[in-house]
Design a protein around this motif. Sequence first.
Motif, short mmCIF file in Angstrom:
data_model
loop_
_atom_site.label_atom_id
_atom_site.label_comp_id
_atom_site.label_asym_id
_atom_site.label_seq_id
_atom_site.Cartn_x
_atom_site.Cartn_y
_atom_site.Cartn_z
N THR A 109 0.85 -1.19 0.00
CA THR A 109 0.00 0.00 0.00
C THR A 109 0.89 1.24 0.00
O THR A 109 2.12 1.14 0.03
CB THR A 109 -0.91 0.02 1.24
OG1 THR A 109 -0.09 0.23 2.42
CG2 THR A 109 -1.67 -1.29 1.39
N ARG A 110 0.26 2.41 0.00
CA ARG A 110 1.02 3.66 0.01
C ARG A 110 1.90 3.78 1.25
O ARG A 110 2.91 4.48 1.24
CB ARG A 110 0.08 4.86 -0.06
CG ARG A 110 -0.77 4.89 -1.31
CD ARG A 110 -1.64 6.13 -1.34
NE ARG A 110 -2.76 5.97 -2.28
CZ ARG A 110 -3.68 6.89 -2.48
NH1 ARG A 110 -3.64 8.03 -1.80
NH2 ARG A 110 -4.65 6.69 -3.34
N ASN A 111 1.50 3.11 2.31
CA ASN A 111 2.31 3.14 3.53
C ASN A 111 3.62 2.37 3.39
O ASN A 111 4.49 2.46 4.26
CB ASN A 111 1.51 2.56 4.71
CG ASN A 111 0.29 3.39 5.06
OD1 ASN A 111 0.31 4.61 4.90
ND2 ASN A 111 -0.77 2.74 5.53
N ASP A 112 3.75 1.64 2.30
CA ASP A 112 4.95 0.83 2.09
C ASP A 112 5.94 1.48 1.14
O ASP A 112 6.85 0.82 0.64
CB ASP A 112 4.55 -0.55 1.53
CG ASP A 112 3.67 -1.33 2.48
OD1 ASP A 112 4.06 -1.46 3.66
OD2 ASP A 112 2.61 -1.81 2.05
#
Length: 274
Positions: free
Chosen positions: A253-256
Amino acid sequence: MPSVNPPLPEVDAEPVSSEQVRPVESRRADGGSRKYGLLSRLRSYLILDPLIWLYTVVFGIASIPVSFFGNRERILHGFARRWSELIMKTIGSPLRVVGLEKIDTSKPYIYAVNHASALDIPILYTYLPFQFRIAFKKELLSYPIVGWHLKRSGQICIDRENPGTAIGSVRAALKTLSNGIPLVIFPEGGRSPDGVIKPFLAGAFFLALRAHVDVVPVALVGTFEMLPMDTYHIKSRPLEMRVGEPISTAGLTRNDMETLSDKVQKAMEELYYA
């Protein structure tokens, strides 16, 4: 069409701190021990540089009217490739491609490439055997011929000083990838001033996560020694383009973004310093 140095001006890159890397001489992919004297300088200043300027002007101007007939982006990519091939033949720097056979070149990957020389651009156009688009900095639009080509050829403009324009750039890049056209990015954010791979900007991989496409690390070796920043002296020498295995974004995800950035940088460093 994207240009070179000479004709590709770029914003100076930030230096790498000593805490981030080992000493430069021990970290370069190429020791840079070759000697280039007065004859090499004269050859570059009096022959190679003027010819590159000439190619840029002629191909750049000719490409604009021709691009009004047919598939504009395909036509301009063809002009950029012919221009690049002519430059590479002129400078006499043979390049060996390693690892390209490991990937499916028909897929719309994001190719993450290290950036140490203005000649990286013609190398990519010459040796990547497919159409692609490049993410470039807005500053290049202010240059005649170069800016015209970039605007008309479907390249992705990145304006770091105006986040409000980022949405349009993201949409354009996503459309490019959804149409099956790969995207080339320089995750260091600019050219390396010393031939050492700089820390990546994690945000460079936002598009990979948003479009759910894999990232292919590409290491260009020897280009810094051939033409570093702040010089017009082209030192003809053997080069290599080392292509790594695709790095999957599945399940990320964008958090990665940081995780993906670190993984791609590690893979690129392994290729570059091998």
